[in-house]
Design an enzyme around this catalytic site. Sequence first.
Site, PDB file in Angstrom:
ATOM      1  N   CYS A   4       0.634  -1.347   0.008  1.00 17.65           N
ATOM      2  CA  CYS A   4       0.117  -0.084  -0.007  1.00 17.65           C
ATOM      3  C   CYS A   4       0.838   1.386   0.070  1.00 17.65           C
ATOM      4  O   CYS A   4       1.615   1.248   1.061  1.00 17.65           O
ATOM      5  CB  CYS A   4      -1.029   0.030   1.142  1.00 17.65           C
ATOM      6  N   LYS A  31     -10.133  -8.029   6.692  1.00 17.02           N
ATOM      7  CA  LYS A  31      -9.637  -7.273   7.687  1.00 17.02           C
ATOM      8  C   LYS A  31     -10.090  -7.947   9.243  1.00 17.02           C
ATOM      9  O   LYS A  31     -11.373  -8.128   9.300  1.00 17.02           O
ATOM     10  CB  LYS A  31     -10.159  -5.885   7.825  1.00 17.02           C
ATOM     11  N   VAL A  44      -5.659   1.596   5.848  1.00 15.03           N
ATOM     12  CA  VAL A  44      -4.323   1.866   6.425  1.00 15.03           C
ATOM     13  C   VAL A  44      -3.580   2.906   5.966  1.00 15.03           C
ATOM     14  O   VAL A  44      -4.185   3.639   4.655  1.00 15.03           O
ATOM     15  CB  VAL A  44      -3.340   0.576   5.863  1.00 15.03           C
ATOM     16  N   GLU A  58      -4.325   8.128   8.856  1.00 19.01           N
ATOM     17  CA  GLU A  58      -4.065   8.927   7.700  1.00 19.01           C
ATOM     18  C   GLU A  58      -2.718   9.167   7.357  1.00 19.01           C
ATOM     19  O   GLU A  58      -1.922   9.660   8.176  1.00 19.01           O
ATOM     20  CB  GLU A  58      -4.994  10.010   7.620  1.00 19.01           C
ATOM     21  N   SER A  59      -2.375   8.940   5.889  1.00 20.29           N
ATOM     22  CA  SER A  59      -0.995   9.016   5.571  1.00 20.29           C
ATOM     23  C   SER A  59      -0.455  10.098   5.334  1.00 20.29           C
ATOM     24  O   SER A  59       0.811  10.652   5.531  1.00 20.29           O
ATOM     25  CB  SER A  59      -0.895   8.434   4.206  1.00 20.29           C
TER      26      SER A  59
END
Lengths: 222, 222
Positions: A4, A31, A44, A58-59
């Site tokens: 990811c 999941k 993710v 949150e990325s």
Amino acid sequence: MRFCPWAQRALIYASVKNVPSEVINIHLKEKPDWYFSKHYKGQVPALELDEGKKHVIESAHIPEYFYDLFPESRILPSDPYEKVQQKLLLERLAAVAPAFYAAAQAANNPEGRDEKYAALVKAFEDAEKLLTGDFFSGKAKPGFADYLIFPNYQRVFWLSHILPNSPFSSESFPGPNFPKLAKWYRTLDSIPEVAAASQPTEMGVGFFNDYLKGTPNYDYGL
Amino acid sequence: MRFCPWAQRALIYASVKNVPSEVINIHLKEKPDWYFSKHYKGQVPALELDEGKKHVIESAHIPEYFYDLFPESRILPSDPYEKVQQKLLLERLAAVAPAFYAAAQAANNPEGRDEKYAALVKAFEDAEKLLTGDFFSGKAKPGFADYLIFPNYQRVFWLSHILPNSPFSSESFPGPNFPKLAKWYRTLDSIPEVAAASQPTEMGVGFFNDYLKGTPNYDYGL
């Protein structure tokens, strides 16, 4: 999830900032229930702190949180204007992500393929114009926008090995029409902290080969 | 654009933080060419500084920029964890926005209306659960998430005057099923700085009445 790009953003940041961390991967199609107590949507990445008492998700927010938490190793500029411009630049560069997923769908479906490829090429052309120096940071070394957008470009690199009539070269990625991006990609890819947070090319290509057929194997190569 | 909730976010923040500013509204269907030199996509809002030399765009970034620029009047918490949680909470609450636009489309088109109303009610139910105290800030006064999500709720308030069989009450908005949100909305709506950055109810209702018919009048009431 090992492949990811959004999760990889957090890994790169933890690696560059040298934050000790343990990585737990999850199966995105099955999941585990416990994961929803970490991230309400089950997406993710999620960062767990204080033995499970705190979570940051949150990325883009995890790196910003690291900025506030460990200002001594900051990657974002401290000048308010330069800082917000890095964040806005990242959002602009992130146009590559939806274009990537659309082009990936075209791998096994020729309908609309030309338009989807053209949109991805356009995202690269825009990025080539926005790259006025060696890095999107505007400095002599990579910054917030460089580190966080790299995983998305890496996915296109992997895809360039698989796509029929790929508009990008997998040899000198993204190819001769993108001289600044090509140098940028090569530089970022060879940074040890970035490499440490990346899957090897053959793993990425293999994973996406299955993914494009609708049968992703999240344990690919293990 | 006078009725845009995203532009209003910047107005509320400038008002609460007492930042002197001049407001220039644009026509969203006939955007002036010069505006694209301020915002590359031509969206609102854009903040111009230093006599046009600097620009900060996007409704969540302008308030964060104000935070870094004027820390003495900060609205976001200074604690890194509390700060990131406010930003994540805002994104979670912002689920109301796409649900609002879907429900607005249903005003003049009964097809799928029930589902669209249900999705908007669900967004309100989620927000009612997330409102554990008087404010989304978790403090005794409004914070980042309160100020920035208020315009989106105000749009639903306006819509509640127009929608056929509206699931919300325009009298005690959003209605008796949302006691915490009702008190929250009444409180926010009556704060002078928020009121100063809001269009009067009759203007908002009138504008959206035309908007829903496909003929928005950006100068409505002038």
